[in-house]
Motif scaffolding. Structure first.
Motif: not given
Length: 489
Positions: A304-326
């Motif tokens: 998710k990239a857009i989290f709207g209004e936030q008034d306290k600490p929150f979390s987001f998730k991401y994943k990383v890939t690399d074509a050469e597996n560097d």
């Protein structure tokens, strides 16, 4: 010219003998002038055999001049030897010219097939051969529209730059060779070339080698056209169309993007070409860029990239890939501040970032962008953005320090500005290491000694704690804490 010693003796004189002056007559001519002139002219005759007639005439004229200077008296001014010289010389030249053959026509002529009015083109032609080895050069002629051919060049070169007059409809060129005797070959003639008088569109920038590219990128360009024609633009990467813009808006900036899918599909270290063409009704112009993909940048995927209004600490998730597996590292950034850093993130595995209370508190209210930046071992870099709108309901400060014994008294001082619609509170405790500390409010005891009531703890060590908070009221103005002071025992 002075007489030689033998000439004096032939006259019956002894060297040093005084004689009366006498005129030099025919006998002198026969022995002196004519012999000398004969030798002089023969030397020129031998040099004439391989030259042109004009050279012979100059040589023989020199012979006659010599005779006249040598024999001032008598008939020597018209020495037969000089006449013989000229006759022989002319005969030699005439024989050589009569035996000479014309050169062969040049082997080819090359003229650009697309010619625009006002531009300078280069005409080239192939070499000619001469059976007698007397080739001297070439004559180039030009024909414009319905006019006749006219000479525009004569010389030994086999190329010429020629500027086409704006408004010309057609041009044609022909070339022939000539030799040292003036004989010429047949013509080698070009096709009739139609001249385009339309101004081609102009693409901004210049042809350029962009060097090594480690990540997807964009090229900015604009197009102008002197005739204000409708112009269509096509951008290609290695011959495949990347983008087409029909009826492009002139003098307006556009972006040509080499996106991640196209970029990562390119072979490493291979030369790639971006060709941009701009075409109006009659002409096309080009802009070309070259580059090499030196490494594929990592790719970041966000849940998710857009989290709207936030008034306290929150979390987001991401994943990383690399074509050469560097190996890849990840930074979480708010502006230039690094909120989190992972040196060797596990590729393809979902990662979670959670704002700490302190980091979240330091972020101002308003629209916020957080950058996730991934860098591989070959310096390939990519990034994604997470956005949210931070709303402020309050602010605060928390302090904790281990103590050898239970703190029994404390003094707290807070320099602050609190809006009347907001609420300020301050707390202390002596068991700050516990999972649920026993906070005792000291809001009304600012700058006074406060005796702590708690005498229990669940943690291994005692710890003094201080907490200050401001809760923002509805429609409240600004509130802030300037400085916090404390002591305990």
């Amino acid at each position: 010219m002075a007489l030689k010693e033998d000439d004096i003796k032939d006259l019956g004189l002894e060297i040093g003998e005084e004689v009366k002056p006498m005129s030099v007559g025919w006998d002198c001519c026969e022995r002196g002038c004519q012999n000398e002139c004969q030798e002089y002219c023969e030397s020129y005759t031998q040099g004439c055999a391989s030259g042109c007639q004009s050279t012979c005439l100059v040589s023989c004229q020199g012979c006659e001049d010599h005779c006249e200077r040598f024999c001032q008296n008598g008939e020597c001014g018209s020495c037969q030897s000089c006449q013989t010289c000229q006759t022989t010389c002319e005969s030699s030249c005439q024989d050589a010219a009569q035996k000479n053959s014309a050169p062969n026509a040049p082997s080819s002529i090359s003229v650009p097939s697309n010619i625009k009015g006002g531009e300078t083109i280069n005409i080239t032609w192939g070499a000619a051969t001469d059976p007698d080895g007397n080739l001297a050069g070439y004559i180039l002629e030009k024909k414009t529209d319905n006019a006749g051919f006219s000479q525009i060049y004569k010389g030994s070169s086999r190329s010429l730059s020629d500027t086409i007059v704006v408004g010309s409809n057609t041009v044609q060129y022909r070339v022939r060779a000539y030799d040292s005797y003036g004989k010429v070959s047949s013509y080698r003639t070009s096709n009739i070339i139609t001249v385009t008088n339309n101004s081609a569109p102009e693409i901004s920038g210049r042809d350029e080698d962009l060097g090594g590219k480690k990540a997807p990128f964009k090229i900015n360009l604009s197009v102008s056209d002197k005739d204000s024609d409708t112009v269509n633009v096509v951008a290609k990467l290695n011959g495949s169309i990347v983008k087409t813009i029909n009826n492009i808006k002139l003098n307006t900036n556009y972006e040509i993007e080499i996106d991640a899918a196209r970029f990562n599909a390119l072979a490493l270290n291979a030369r790639n070409e971006i060709e941009i063409s701009a075409t109006d009704s009659k002409a096309t112009s080009y802009r070309r860029y070259t580059f090499a993909r030196v490494n594929s940048a990592p790719e970041i995927t966000l849940e998710k990239a857009i989290f709207g209004e936030q008034d306290k600490p929150f979390s987001f998730k991401y994943k990383v890939t690399d074509a050469e597996n560097d190996a890849c590292s990840v930074r979480i950034l708010f502006g230039s501040k690094v909120l989190d850093y992972k040196k060797d993130v596990e590729l393809g595995k979902e990662q979670t970032y959670t704002f700490s209370k302190l980091d979240f508190a330091k972020i101002p209210a308003g629209e916020i962008s957080i950058k996730i930046e991934a860098t591989d071992a070959n310096d390939g870099v990519s990034s994604k953005i997470v956005t949210f709108n931070k709303t402020i309901n309050g602010c605060g400060y928390v302090f904790k320090k281990d103590t050898a014994a239970k703190a029994s008294q404390a003094i707290v001082s807070v320099s602050r500005k609190i809006d009347e619609k907001s609420t300020f509170k301050a707390y202390v405790c002596n068991n700050a290491n516990d999972s649920n500390p026993t906070w005792e409010e000291v809001t009304d005891m600012m700058e006074k000694i406060y005796t702590l009531k708690n005498d229990k703890k669940t943690a291994a060590k005692w710890a003094f704690g201080l907490k200050v908070e401001v809760v923002r009221g509805k429609d409240a103005g600004d509130s802030y804490l300037n400085a916090i002071g404390y002591s305990y025992r």
